[in-house]
Design a protein around this motif. Structure first.
Motif, short mmCIF file in Angstrom:
data_model
loop_
_atom_site.label_atom_id
_atom_site.label_comp_id
_atom_site.label_asym_id
_atom_site.label_seq_id
_atom_site.Cartn_x
_atom_site.Cartn_y
_atom_site.Cartn_z
N ASP A 220 -77.52 -44.12 96.97
CA ASP A 220 -76.89 -44.26 95.66
C ASP A 220 -75.99 -45.50 95.75
O ASP A 220 -74.85 -45.42 96.16
N ILE A 221 -76.53 -46.63 95.34
CA ILE A 221 -75.86 -47.92 95.57
C ILE A 221 -75.03 -48.31 94.36
O ILE A 221 -75.54 -48.39 93.24
N SER A 222 -73.74 -48.57 94.62
CA SER A 222 -72.85 -48.99 93.53
C SER A 222 -72.73 -50.51 93.45
O SER A 222 -72.33 -51.04 92.41
N ASP A 223 -73.04 -51.22 94.53
CA ASP A 223 -73.03 -52.68 94.51
C ASP A 223 -74.09 -53.18 95.48
O ASP A 223 -73.94 -53.08 96.69
N PHE A 224 -75.17 -53.71 94.92
CA PHE A 224 -76.30 -54.17 95.72
C PHE A 224 -75.98 -55.45 96.50
O PHE A 224 -76.78 -55.88 97.33
N TYR A 225 -74.84 -56.06 96.22
CA TYR A 225 -74.48 -57.33 96.84
C TYR A 225 -73.34 -57.19 97.85
O TYR A 225 -72.77 -58.19 98.28
N HIS B 96 -83.01 -46.79 91.42
CA HIS B 96 -81.79 -46.29 90.80
C HIS B 96 -80.56 -46.97 91.37
O HIS B 96 -80.62 -47.59 92.44
N GLY B 97 -79.46 -46.85 90.67
CA GLY B 97 -78.17 -47.31 91.16
C GLY B 97 -77.26 -46.12 91.38
O GLY B 97 -77.71 -45.04 91.75
N SER B 98 -75.96 -46.32 91.11
CA SER B 98 -74.98 -45.26 91.25
C SER B 98 -74.23 -45.08 89.94
O SER B 98 -73.99 -46.06 89.21
N ASN B 99 -73.83 -43.85 89.64
CA ASN B 99 -73.03 -43.62 88.43
C ASN B 99 -71.58 -44.06 88.62
O ASN B 99 -70.76 -43.90 87.72
N PHE C 155 -75.44 -50.71 101.90
CA PHE C 155 -74.76 -51.29 100.75
C PHE C 155 -73.63 -50.40 100.23
O PHE C 155 -73.57 -49.21 100.54
N LYS C 156 -72.78 -50.97 99.42
CA LYS C 156 -71.65 -50.26 98.82
C LYS C 156 -72.15 -49.02 98.08
O LYS C 156 -73.07 -49.09 97.27
N SER C 157 -71.50 -47.88 98.37
CA SER C 157 -72.01 -46.62 97.83
C SER C 157 -70.94 -45.54 97.91
O SER C 157 -70.16 -45.49 98.86
N ASN D 210 -82.93 -61.03 92.04
CA ASN D 210 -81.77 -61.75 92.57
C ASN D 210 -81.15 -61.02 93.76
O ASN D 210 -80.63 -61.66 94.68
N VAL D 211 -81.21 -59.69 93.74
CA VAL D 211 -80.74 -58.91 94.89
C VAL D 211 -81.57 -59.27 96.12
O VAL D 211 -81.04 -59.52 97.21
N ILE D 212 -82.88 -59.32 95.95
CA ILE D 212 -83.78 -59.69 97.04
C ILE D 212 -83.43 -61.08 97.57
O ILE D 212 -83.30 -61.30 98.78
#
Length: 570
Positions: free
Chosen positions: A79-84, A118-121, A69-71, A202-204
């Protein structure tokens, strides 16, 4: 003749029909290191697609991809910045669609890494939180700092990050600290917020709609922290352990940041989402959960009461509890532990390596590669192989200058960093003796290729009769026999160095023997019921002098140093 026929019919009707995930072999790919298709030194989706035929050659039925994923890649995708969205250097959503299409054509299921803690800062969510956007502010864990006796602002409490140092990071924009149980760039998500819960569901659903067959869930036991309202609205300190290094994760006992009861309920909720899809088309989506925890806590991920959870709570006994120095007794104990604790109607799973752990050939020994693959693939339950274990890849040497793993970099120690770095087990996959082991045409790869790739690679082993690769293929094929898909199991440490186990079903009867030492022994396999007389060598490790078809005697098997055998009772 009527009685035998009746018995055979009864046995056939009683034979349990197994679902796809119960018999397949799962193969973990670390995308960054598997195959580079565009010459930038980094593995990518098109590289994986180009080598799916290799997985089919191995007999693999499903592959789990570490995060794509976007990171910003501070922790290389965790460290994912966009799960989609797909990370640019790995490819596009169209590339991912092509991967899914090719995998479907080959009947290989795709499992994605789901990183829910967690996500990304650098995510839009976090950037909006810093701007005061109430919805996204509540996506994360915020806390006021404390002022020390010198008037300096300090973190809220003594919680320590898995990657060392305080688990809290101050942001002037909001005047508070945010929690990050892993690297600073990975702010923890707030699962006490129902909006976050629904977002992650929703990501799932988004990726299930794309066609993936399930998820491996990362670091699941860190998902919830204790409810601070139980402590007057302030997160409490965790108790000290006696470790003298305040920057070390082992400095405190993580009773408030790991293994909280609410975590299991969230897993059950995610299983409900997966089962919604199964209800509509009859196809099972799987969940694999990663938690380094006690057997008792690990079993809770299976489910409780009428709530279903993970089909595969990862069993790390062959990684965490034993290694090449362990005795056969310790090996047996480690294996039996999961089988003893698991619910009787659930399957065990076996894994000896992954992207966070030293490779099997380095942790056990190169001579034990085939023996460990025999154990992982032929024990009762689900088998998982980390890419490269099928050819016996070893940990690569990565200098301090080339080290990129935050776990190693955060030690600030150019001498002892290697004890913490996960880079050695992530070095590029070794396809051939060509430049960069056939992984990439780049002048420099993201991590250096391990030494010795010129002779330790897929191409060489494909063309060598007695190779780890060909032993692995034989084991995967053998795994399809009824003795291994439906059979019973028993094991024994024949002495402190030789471990053996039996798998049997109706008339099929196999014994697997692994000598963990270089010393030669004569052992008696008649300890096992119905193991007598002639035994035929079905598979042997590459060091063994015994070829396939060799006949040995059950009561006096000579087993050479580091020899591993699969024997069939004649």
């Amino acid at each position: 003749m009527l009685l035998p026929i009746f018995c055979l019919l009864a046995q056939a009707s009683a034979q349990k029909q197994l679902d796809w995930w119960e018999t397949t072999v799962f193969y973990q790919i670390y995308p960054r290191s598997f195959k580079d298709s565009n010459g930038d030194g980094i593995g990518d989706l098109n590289g994986i697609t180009s080598q799916l035929e290799y997985l089919k050659e191995l007999g693999i039925g499903a592959t789990w991809l570490s995060p794509i994923f976007k990171s910003p890649m501070y922790d290389f995708g965790y460290d994912i910045s966009d799960f989609y969205a797909i990370q640019d250097e790995y490819g596009t959503m169209e590339d991912f669609g092509n991967l899914l299409a090719k995998a479907k054509e080959l009947d290989i299921k795709i499992i994605l890494d789901f990183v829910p803690n967690h996500g990304s800062n650098e995510s839009v969510w976090f950037e909006e939180a810093l701007k005061g956007h109430e919805k996204y502010y509540d996506y994360f864990m915020w806390e006021d700092g404390v002022v020390d006796e010198n008037g300096n602002l300090q973190p809220p409490n003594n919680w320590v990050s898995v990657f060392r140092k305080s688990a809290w990071e101050y942001r002037e924009e909001v005047g508070k600290y945010y929690l990050h149980q892993f690297v600073i760039g990975q702010p923890d998500l707030n699962y006490r917020n129902p909006v976050v819960v629904e977002e992650m569901k929703n990501v799932i659903r988004f990726w299930l709609d794309k066609g993936v067959a399930g998820f491996r869930v990362d670091a699941i036991n860190h998902l919830f922290e204790v409810d601070k309202e139980l402590f007057g609205g302030k997160y409490p300190d965790e108790p000290r352990t006696g470790d003298e290094d305040p920057d070390s994760y082992g400095y405190v006992d993580h009773i408030y940041t790991r293994d909280q009861d609410e975590t299991y309920d969230m897993v059950y909720q995610w299983r409900d989402v997966l089962d919604e899809y199964k209800a509509s088309d009859g196809f099972t989506r799987v969940m694999m959960t990663e938690a380094y925890a006690s057997p008792q806590l690990t079993m809770r991920y299976f489910g409780e009461g009428d709530r279903l959870g993970s089909q595969m709570p990862f069993n790390f006994a062959l990684i965490s509890n034993v290694n090449g120095k362990s005795s056969a007794n310790e090996i047996k104990y480690a294996i039996d532990q999961f089988l003893t604790f698991k619910p009787v109607d659930k399957l065990a799973n076996w894994v000896a390596g992954n992207h966070d752990q030293s490779r099997v050939a380095s942790r056990y020994s190169p001579e034990l590669v085939d023996g460990m693959n025999m154990i992982v693939l032929l024990l009762p339950g689900i088998a998982v192989t980390y890419m490269g274990e099928e050819i016996g890849m070893v940990d690569g040497f990565v200098s301090w200058e080339d080290t990129v793993d935050p776990s190693g970099c955060n030690t600030d120690d150019p001498i002892n960093y290697v004890q913490s770095s996960r880079d050695p087990e992530r070095t590029p996959f070794q396809w051939s003796a060509d430049k960069n082991a056939g992984f990439s045409t780049a002048d420099k790869t993201w991590l250096p290729v391990a030494d010795g790739y010129e002779t330790l690679n897929v191409e060489v082993q494909r063309n060598t009769d007695r190779s780890h690769l060909n032993v692995y293929k034989s084991l995967v094929q053998l795994r399809g026999e009824l003795a291994f898909t439906h059979g019973r199991y028993e094991s024994v440490a024949l002495n402190s160095d030789v471990f053996a186990f039996r798998r049997w079903y109706n008339g099929e009867n196999y014994v697997v023997v692994v000598n963990f030492r270089e010393e030669q022994f004569t052992v008696d396999l008649t300890y096992f019921e119905n193991v007598v007389g002639d035994l035929e060598v079905t598979v042997s490790n590459i060091q063994s002098p015994k070829a396939k078809g060799t006949i040995v005697q059950a009561d006096r098997l000579e087993i050479f140093g580091s020899e591993s055998l699969v024997l069939k009772v004649k």
